[in-house]
Scaffold this active site. Structure first.
Site, PDB file in Angstrom:
ATOM      1  N   GLY A  63     -39.412  36.092 -24.945  1.00 52.30           N
ATOM      2  CA  GLY A  63     -39.797  34.718 -25.399  1.00 52.30           C
ATOM      3  C   GLY A  63     -40.911  35.146 -26.622  1.00 52.30           C
ATOM      4  N   GLN A  64     -41.072  36.272 -27.086  1.00 51.72           N
ATOM      5  CA  GLN A  64     -41.992  36.589 -28.262  1.00 51.72           C
ATOM      6  C   GLN A  64     -41.543  36.086 -29.506  1.00 51.72           C
ATOM      7  OE1 GLN A  64     -42.700  40.869 -28.722  1.00 51.72           O
ATOM      8  NE2 GLN A  64     -44.514  40.481 -30.164  1.00 51.72           N
ATOM      9  N   SER A  65     -42.312  35.246 -30.209  1.00 52.10           N
ATOM     10  CA  SER A  65     -42.012  34.612 -31.407  1.00 52.10           C
ATOM     11  C   SER A  65     -42.666  35.210 -32.546  1.00 52.10           C
ATOM     12  CB  SER A  65     -42.070  33.202 -31.230  1.00 52.10           C
ATOM     13  OG  SER A  65     -43.424  32.677 -31.105  1.00 52.10           O
ATOM     14  N   HIS A  84     -49.893  40.178 -28.693  1.00 51.07           N
ATOM     15  CA  HIS A  84     -50.978  39.173 -28.546  1.00 51.07           C
ATOM     16  C   HIS A  84     -50.870  38.788 -26.917  1.00 51.07           C
ATOM     17  CE1 HIS A  84     -47.280  36.917 -29.842  1.00 51.07           C
ATOM     18  NE2 HIS A  84     -47.545  36.064 -29.045  1.00 51.07           N
ATOM     19  N   LEU A  85     -52.206  38.275 -26.479  1.00 52.42           N
ATOM     20  CA  LEU A  85     -52.250  38.035 -25.036  1.00 52.42           C
ATOM     21  C   LEU A  85     -52.645  36.483 -24.955  1.00 52.42           C
ATOM     22  CD1 LEU A  85     -52.664  38.890 -22.001  1.00 52.42           C
ATOM     23  CD2 LEU A  85     -55.129  39.502 -22.335  1.00 52.42           C
ATOM     24  N   HIS A  86     -51.717  35.858 -24.474  1.00 48.15           N
ATOM     25  CA  HIS A  86     -51.915  34.339 -23.992  1.00 48.15           C
ATOM     26  C   HIS A  86     -52.979  34.268 -22.759  1.00 48.15           C
ATOM     27  CE1 HIS A  86     -48.334  32.574 -26.563  1.00 48.15           C
ATOM     28  NE2 HIS A  86     -47.894  33.781 -26.331  1.00 48.15           N
ATOM     29  N   ASN A  94     -45.850  38.034 -23.846  1.00 49.81           N
ATOM     30  CA  ASN A  94     -44.273  37.679 -24.078  1.00 49.81           C
ATOM     31  C   ASN A  94     -43.916  38.902 -25.042  1.00 49.81           C
ATOM     32  OD1 ASN A  94     -44.171  35.518 -22.772  1.00 49.81           O
ATOM     33  ND2 ASN A  94     -44.698  34.251 -24.591  1.00 49.81           N
ATOM     34  N   ASP A 135     -54.412  28.803 -29.759  1.00 54.99           N
ATOM     35  CA  ASP A 135     -53.155  28.544 -30.121  1.00 54.99           C
ATOM     36  C   ASP A 135     -52.968  27.313 -30.700  1.00 54.99           C
ATOM     37  OD1 ASP A 135     -50.597  29.943 -28.957  1.00 54.99           O
ATOM     38  OD2 ASP A 135     -50.090  27.843 -29.639  1.00 54.99           O
TER      39      ASP A 135
HETATM   40  P1  AMP Z   1     -45.124  34.100 -28.577  1.00 53.77           P
HETATM   41  O1  AMP Z   1     -44.145  33.238 -28.337  1.00 53.77           O
HETATM   42  O2  AMP Z   1     -45.710  34.786 -27.159  1.00 53.77           O
HETATM   43  O3  AMP Z   1     -44.929  35.197 -29.512  1.00 53.77           O
HETATM   44  O4  AMP Z   1     -46.542  33.150 -29.049  1.00 53.77           O
HETATM   45  C1  AMP Z   1     -46.832  33.060 -30.377  1.00 53.77           C
HETATM   46  C2  AMP Z   1     -47.899  31.872 -30.157  1.00 53.77           C
HETATM   47  O5  AMP Z   1     -48.615  31.870 -31.563  1.00 53.77           O
HETATM   48  C3  AMP Z   1     -47.452  30.599 -29.778  1.00 53.77           C
HETATM   49  O6  AMP Z   1     -47.797  29.921 -28.827  1.00 53.77           O
HETATM   50  C4  AMP Z   1     -47.522  29.705 -31.275  1.00 53.77           C
HETATM   51  O7  AMP Z   1     -47.906  28.399 -30.897  1.00 53.77           O
HETATM   52  C5  AMP Z   1     -48.761  30.575 -31.709  1.00 53.77           C
HETATM   53  N1  AMP Z   1     -49.097  30.607 -33.215  1.00 53.77           N
HETATM   54  C6  AMP Z   1     -47.976  30.750 -34.068  1.00 53.77           C
HETATM   55  N2  AMP Z   1     -48.658  30.463 -35.396  1.00 53.77           N
HETATM   56  C7  AMP Z   1     -50.012  30.377 -35.169  1.00 53.77           C
HETATM   57  C8  AMP Z   1     -51.424  30.058 -35.969  1.00 53.77           C
HETATM   58  N3  AMP Z   1     -51.333  30.044 -37.242  1.00 53.77           N
HETATM   59  N4  AMP Z   1     -52.349  29.890 -35.099  1.00 53.77           N
HETATM   60  C9  AMP Z   1     -52.377  29.913 -33.923  1.00 53.77           C
HETATM   61  N5  AMP Z   1     -51.544  30.125 -33.175  1.00 53.77           N
HETATM   62  C10 AMP Z   1     -50.587  30.068 -33.730  1.00 53.77           C
END
Ligand code: AMP
Length: 113
Positions: free
Chosen positions: A92-94, A99-101, A86, A30
């Site tokens: 909280g999905q951005s 994706h799986l954290h 998320n 990440d």
């Molecule tokens: P979410 O908020 O669950 O959608 O998680 C998205 C994650 O993607 C966040 O933890 C960001 O830090 C990560 N992220 C966004 N862009 C990148 C990137 N180019 N490379 C690696 N991680 C990323």
């Protein structure tokens, strides 16, 4: 999806610190790590969220299997780690690509932190 950042990462159009890949998924660190180990495991096929995964599609099970394998390889399996998906705005999905954290290397609180 043409403008999806995780599609571009999975297709190697954008460089990243890849930690694992196979035919179905890519895993990379990440950009903004929330723990000493913070890996994202993403399907190579675009699903906006877990809501788009059809019944009978084994992709989510495969993502968890890869997380388990990576946790052992990265040395966080014994002490424990957290897996989070998320989903949507309130979840909280951005990034709108499933994706799986996987976070580890520190103690996690519950429900926050
Ligand atoms: P979410 O908020 O669950 O959608 O998680 C998205 C994650 O993607 C966040 O933890 C960001 O830090 C990560 N992220 C966004 N862009 C990148 C990137 N180019 N490379 C690696 N991680 C990323």
């Amino acid at each position: 999806m043409d403008d999806c950042i995780f599609c571009k990462i999975a297709n190697k159009e954008i460089p990243t610190s890849l930690v694992y890949e196979d035919d179905l998924v890519a895993a990379f660190n990440d950009l903004s790590p929330q723990a000493p180990v913070h890996v994202l495991i993403v399907p190579k096929k675009h699903y906006q969220s877990v809501l788009e995964v059809p019944e009978g599609d084994a992709i989510v099970a495969h993502m968890f299997h890869v997380a388990s394998k990576l946790a052992k390889e990265l040395g966080i399996a014994e002490k424990g780690f957290r897996l989070v998906i998320n989903t949507g705005k309130d979840g909280g999905q951005s990034v709108p690509h499933l994706h799986l954290h996987m976070t580890g290397g520190r103690e996690h609180g519950w429900p926050a932190g």
